[in-house]
Design a protein around this motif. Structure first.
Motif, short mmCIF file in Angstrom:
data_model
loop_
_atom_site.label_atom_id
_atom_site.label_comp_id
_atom_site.label_asym_id
_atom_site.label_seq_id
_atom_site.Cartn_x
_atom_site.Cartn_y
_atom_site.Cartn_z
N THR A 38 30.14 1.96 -52.53
CA THR A 38 29.61 1.89 -53.88
C THR A 38 28.40 0.96 -53.91
OG1 THR A 38 31.85 2.15 -54.79
CG2 THR A 38 30.14 1.38 -56.29
N ASP A 40 25.89 -1.76 -55.26
CA ASP A 40 26.05 -2.86 -56.21
C ASP A 40 24.79 -3.71 -56.17
OD1 ASP A 40 26.89 -4.78 -57.94
OD2 ASP A 40 28.43 -5.63 -56.63
N GLN A 41 23.81 -3.32 -56.98
CA GLN A 41 22.50 -3.98 -57.02
C GLN A 41 21.88 -3.97 -55.62
OE1 GLN A 41 22.77 -7.75 -59.11
NE2 GLN A 41 23.90 -6.84 -60.79
N THR A 45 29.05 -2.24 -51.61
CA THR A 45 30.46 -2.58 -51.56
C THR A 45 31.20 -1.50 -50.77
OG1 THR A 45 30.41 -3.77 -53.67
CG2 THR A 45 32.56 -2.98 -52.90
N GLN A 195 23.30 5.27 -53.47
CA GLN A 195 22.70 4.01 -53.88
C GLN A 195 21.61 4.23 -54.93
OE1 GLN A 195 20.40 2.02 -50.83
NE2 GLN A 195 20.98 0.01 -51.61
N ASP A 198 23.11 5.39 -58.27
CA ASP A 198 24.22 4.58 -58.79
C ASP A 198 25.46 5.43 -59.02
OD1 ASP A 198 25.42 2.24 -59.55
OD2 ASP A 198 24.84 2.37 -61.64
N LYS A 200 29.18 6.79 -57.19
CA LYS A 200 30.15 6.57 -56.11
C LYS A 200 30.04 7.68 -55.08
CE LYS A 200 33.63 3.87 -58.57
NZ LYS A 200 35.06 3.79 -58.97
#
Length: 236
Positions: A38, A40-41, A45, A195, A198, A200
């Motif tokens: 995932t 995350d900015q 993750t 990415q 955004d 999953k």
């Protein structure tokens, strides 16, 4: 994923049994772990399920790709890793070493009993908490209170893994056929698109597999997939 190394066979007449060199590398067993990614900015993750043992070395090429696609590194969530031995810790240390070479970090944001105990025994926990506030790191399973709820949660996550991993593999196959990519390049395209949109990874894979049944991708996702594939220098 690297293929297992096989021992050479004897060419002597005295024996037809395989000849094993003392210096020959041992075959890597099948991987019993799986993961989800995932964005995350500026970090990625990575949630791992299953077992971290010698076979988990097969995850390293994918983890290295994820690390390369991140801006500052990887945050690991290891709550549902049910078994971890020294080989599994070595995989984490290998990933950390690779990250340091890129000026990035690898942190363990949460871990279950199996991983947490081994990190403590080997004195390596602090290597994966650099720059992380202690209160933001969670270790599960240090007492038996609520163990039943934890077990139900783990079973649910493992069932989800069994459902999503084949979908991710199918999505990689679709990208390989559509853009003439290698398996590694197809994985990179999936992670990069996840990415950039955004989304999953397992959701993106499901949407991509749905196109084989007449579904359509959102325009933004389609553009990002095409751009990610075009950016790779992979011969068809």
């Amino acid at each position: 994923m690297p293929e297992p190394a096989y021992t050479a066979r004897s060419h002597t007449r005295e024996s037809a049994a395989p000849a094993v060199s003392a210096n020959a590398p041992a075959a890597i067993p099948p991987c019993t772990a799986t993961m989800d990614v995932t964005p995350d900015q500026d970090r990625m993750t990575v949630t791992l399920w299953g077992e971290l043992d010698l076979g988990s070395r097969r995850l390293l090429p994918d983890l290295h790709d994820i690390l390369t696609l991140s801006d500052s590194g990887i945050d690991l969530r290891l709550d549902t890793v049910g078994f971890c031995d020294c080989s599994g810790v070595n995989v984490l240390l290998d990933l950390r070493s690779h990250a340091l070479g890129q000026g990035k970090t690898v942190t363990v944001r949460s871990s279950g009993r199996a991983v947490g105990r081994l990190l403590d025994l080997t004195g390596t926990r602090e290597l994966f908490t650099e720059g992380v506030a202690p209160e933001s790191v969670r270790t599960e399973g240090r007492d038996t209170e609520g163990a039943g709820d934890g077990l139900h949660a783990e079973v649910g996550r493992l069932r989800r893994t069994l459902q999503t991993r084949p979908t991710i593999d199918l999505a990689r196959g679709i990208l390989m056929a559509s853009f003439g990519l290698t398996p590694e390049a197809a994985w990179s395209v999936l992670v990069r698109t996840s990415q950039n949109t955004d989304t999953k990874l397992h959701d993106l894979a499901g949407d991509l597999v749905g196109t084989a049944q007449g579904g359509t991708l959102p325009e933004q996702v389609r553009r990002q997939l095409t751009a990610a594939a075009a950016s790779l220098d992979c011969p068809p």
